[in-house]
Motif scaffolding. Structure first.
Motif, PDB file in Angstrom:
ATOM      1  N   THR A 234       0.695  -1.136   0.288  1.00 10.15           N
ATOM      2  CA  THR A 234       0.314   0.067  -0.123  1.00 10.15           C
ATOM      3  C   THR A 234       0.555   0.998  -0.173  1.00 10.15           C
ATOM      4  N   ASN A 235       0.249   2.036  -0.899  1.00  7.27           N
ATOM      5  CA  ASN A 235       1.249   3.275  -0.890  1.00  7.27           C
ATOM      6  C   ASN A 235       0.393   4.320  -1.331  1.00  7.27           C
ATOM      7  N   LEU A 236       1.017   5.481  -0.893  1.00  4.70           N
ATOM      8  CA  LEU A 236       0.140   7.299  -0.858  1.00  4.70           C
ATOM      9  C   LEU A 236       1.431   8.403  -1.472  1.00  4.70           C
TER      10      LEU A 236
ATOM     11  N   ALA B 100      -2.575 -11.875  -4.564  1.00  3.49           N
ATOM     12  CA  ALA B 100      -4.010 -13.129  -3.715  1.00  3.49           C
ATOM     13  C   ALA B 100      -3.109 -14.816  -3.589  1.00  3.49           C
ATOM     14  N   ALA B 101      -2.584 -14.868  -5.132  1.00  3.69           N
ATOM     15  CA  ALA B 101      -1.750 -16.654  -5.217  1.00  3.69           C
ATOM     16  C   ALA B 101      -0.660 -16.568  -5.924  1.00  3.69           C
ATOM     17  N   LYS B 102       0.374 -17.063  -5.668  1.00  2.00           N
ATOM     18  CA  LYS B 102       1.725 -17.003  -6.058  1.00  2.00           C
ATOM     19  C   LYS B 102       1.588 -16.767  -8.397  1.00  2.00           C
ATOM     20  N   TRP B 103       0.251 -16.833  -8.464  1.00  2.78           N
ATOM     21  CA  TRP B 103       0.031 -16.638  -9.979  1.00  2.78           C
ATOM     22  C   TRP B 103      -1.119 -15.216 -10.166  1.00  2.78           C
ATOM     23  N   PHE B 104      -1.235 -14.501  -9.161  1.00  2.65           N
ATOM     24  CA  PHE B 104      -2.516 -13.794  -9.265  1.00  2.65           C
ATOM     25  C   PHE B 104      -2.318 -12.872  -8.300  1.00  2.65           C
ATOM     26  N   ARG B 105      -2.326 -11.292  -8.953  1.00  2.87           N
ATOM     27  CA  ARG B 105      -2.017 -10.622  -8.578  1.00  2.87           C
ATOM     28  C   ARG B 105      -3.003  -8.538  -9.003  1.00  2.87           C
ATOM     29  N   PRO B 106      -3.634  -8.716  -8.307  1.00  2.00           N
ATOM     30  CA  PRO B 106      -5.139  -7.417  -8.306  1.00  2.00           C
ATOM     31  C   PRO B 106      -3.981  -6.388  -7.664  1.00  2.00           C
ATOM     32  N   PHE B 107      -4.272  -5.060  -8.610  1.00  2.00           N
ATOM     33  CA  PHE B 107      -4.246  -3.659  -8.055  1.00  2.00           C
ATOM     34  C   PHE B 107      -5.003  -3.112  -7.733  1.00  2.00           C
ATOM     35  N   PHE B 108      -5.257  -2.188  -7.245  1.00  2.00           N
ATOM     36  CA  PHE B 108      -6.407  -0.907  -7.232  1.00  2.00           C
ATOM     37  C   PHE B 108      -4.932   0.062  -7.205  1.00  2.00           C
ATOM     38  N   ILE B 109      -5.716   1.875  -8.472  1.00  2.00           N
ATOM     39  CA  ILE B 109      -5.420   2.635  -8.363  1.00  2.00           C
ATOM     40  C   ILE B 109      -6.706   3.943  -7.922  1.00  2.00           C
TER      41      ILE B 109
ATOM     42  N   GLY C 122      -7.545  -3.761 -11.862  1.00  2.00           N
ATOM     43  CA  GLY C 122      -6.608  -4.670 -12.205  1.00  2.00           C
ATOM     44  C   GLY C 122      -6.325  -5.683 -12.037  1.00  2.00           C
ATOM     45  N   PHE C 123      -5.725  -6.235 -12.970  1.00  2.00           N
ATOM     46  CA  PHE C 123      -4.822  -7.926 -11.995  1.00  2.00           C
ATOM     47  C   PHE C 123      -4.080  -8.151 -13.463  1.00  2.00           C
ATOM     48  N   GLU C 124      -3.211  -8.992 -12.591  1.00  2.00           N
ATOM     49  CA  GLU C 124      -1.466  -9.269 -13.430  1.00  2.00           C
ATOM     50  C   GLU C 124      -1.752 -10.873 -12.920  1.00  2.00           C
ATOM     51  N   ILE C 125      -1.611 -11.630 -14.563  1.00  3.34           N
ATOM     52  CA  ILE C 125      -1.998 -13.193 -14.275  1.00  3.34           C
ATOM     53  C   ILE C 125       0.014 -13.766 -14.245  1.00  3.34           C
ATOM     54  N   LYS C 126      -0.052 -14.461 -14.130  1.00  8.17           N
ATOM     55  CA  LYS C 126       1.070 -15.343 -13.862  1.00  8.17           C
ATOM     56  C   LYS C 126       1.862 -17.078 -14.279  1.00  8.17           C
ATOM     57  N   PRO C 127       0.594 -17.350 -15.042  1.00 10.99           N
ATOM     58  CA  PRO C 127       0.443 -18.615 -15.339  1.00 10.99           C
ATOM     59  C   PRO C 127       1.907 -19.587 -15.529  1.00 10.99           C
ATOM     60  N   ARG C 128       2.694 -19.001 -15.645  1.00 10.24           N
ATOM     61  CA  ARG C 128       4.585 -19.621 -16.188  1.00 10.24           C
ATOM     62  C   ARG C 128       5.355 -18.762 -15.743  1.00 10.24           C
ATOM     63  N   MET C 129       7.105 -19.063 -15.217  1.00 12.24           N
ATOM     64  CA  MET C 129       7.700 -18.191 -15.079  1.00 12.24           C
ATOM     65  C   MET C 129       7.974 -16.465 -16.037  1.00 12.24           C
ATOM     66  N   ASP C 130       7.714 -17.114 -17.473  1.00 10.88           N
ATOM     67  CA  ASP C 130       8.210 -16.254 -18.764  1.00 10.88           C
ATOM     68  C   ASP C 130       6.929 -16.055 -19.059  1.00 10.88           C
TER      69      ASP C 130
END
Length: 215
Positions: free
Chosen positions: A125-127, A160-169, A192-200
């Motif tokens: 969390t950042n301001l 939220a999980a190793k492969w799932f990162r939601p974000f709010f701005i 938004g969210f970031e999905i990382k199904p594998r390392m690359d």
């Protein structure tokens, strides 16, 4: 003969280790070529009474120089500051054009912000406050990379999980402050969210709403 090399350790104040300097210089050539079928210049959308060149090809050299620092004031507070070439009349470029009768160019304030982590146990969390980098996930189709936002913003992102990162701005950004008229400003929010199904492989999706008032 023998030559002995001895390591010399210099003690520096602790606060100097929390400051990082950064900068860059760029030189480039630009060729702007217009369709030979153009028979007249274009009207300026922001000022229809003036014209924009659309018939005369242009060749020019341009350069950019930037110098900044980032300081870790405390474990929870970061300060950023940067100077750059450019002008106060063009928010989408920090380039200077070579060929102005050898006149000296100037540095302008490009960044000046504070970044705060209000909750030590939640580093995600950042301001933000001041003249800051674009806090939103976006592309050059929406915002030029040289545009820096002035105002306040907050962002939250977590795994939220190793492969799932939601974000709010979210943020509030004054555009023009006027003494006798209603101030112009923009408020905005993004999810938004970031999905990382594998390392690359990373997939990032986001949706934003920009609300301009009195513009």
């Amino acid at each position: 003969d023998e030559v002995w090399l001895e390591k010399i350790y210099v003690s520096v104040p602790e606060w100097t280790r929390r400051i990082r300097w950064h900068g860059d210089v760029r030189l480039r050539y630009e060729g702007i070529y217009f369709n030979p079928d153009n028979y007249t210049d274009s009207r300026d959308p922001s000022d229809p009474s003036s014209l924009i060149n659309a018939t005369t090809d242009r060749n020019r050299l341009r350069y950019r120089a930037r110098l900044g620092l980032t300081a870790e004031v405390t474990n929870q507070v970061e300060a950023g500051f940067r100077l750059a070439t450019g002008s106060t009349g063009n928010p989408v470029s920090t380039n200077e054009t070579v060929g102005d009768y050898m006149n000296k160019d100037s540095f302008v304030l490009d960044r000046a912000y504070l970044k705060i982590q209000p909750v030590p146990s939640l580093p995600e969390t950042n301001l933000w406050g001041g003249r800051m980098p674009n806090p939103f996930f976006t592309s050059s189709l929406v915002w030029d990379s040289d545009v820096h936002f002035e105002g306040v913003a907050a962002d939250i992102d977590f795994y939220a999980a190793k492969w799932f990162r939601p974000f709010f701005i979210g943020g509030w950004f004054p555009i023009q402050e006027e003494e006798l008229y209603q101030n112009k400003y923009m408020s905005a929010g993004q999810f938004g969210f970031e999905i990382k199904p594998r390392m690359d492989l990373i997939l990032t999706l986001g949706a934003a709403f920009y609300d301009f008032q009195h513009v």
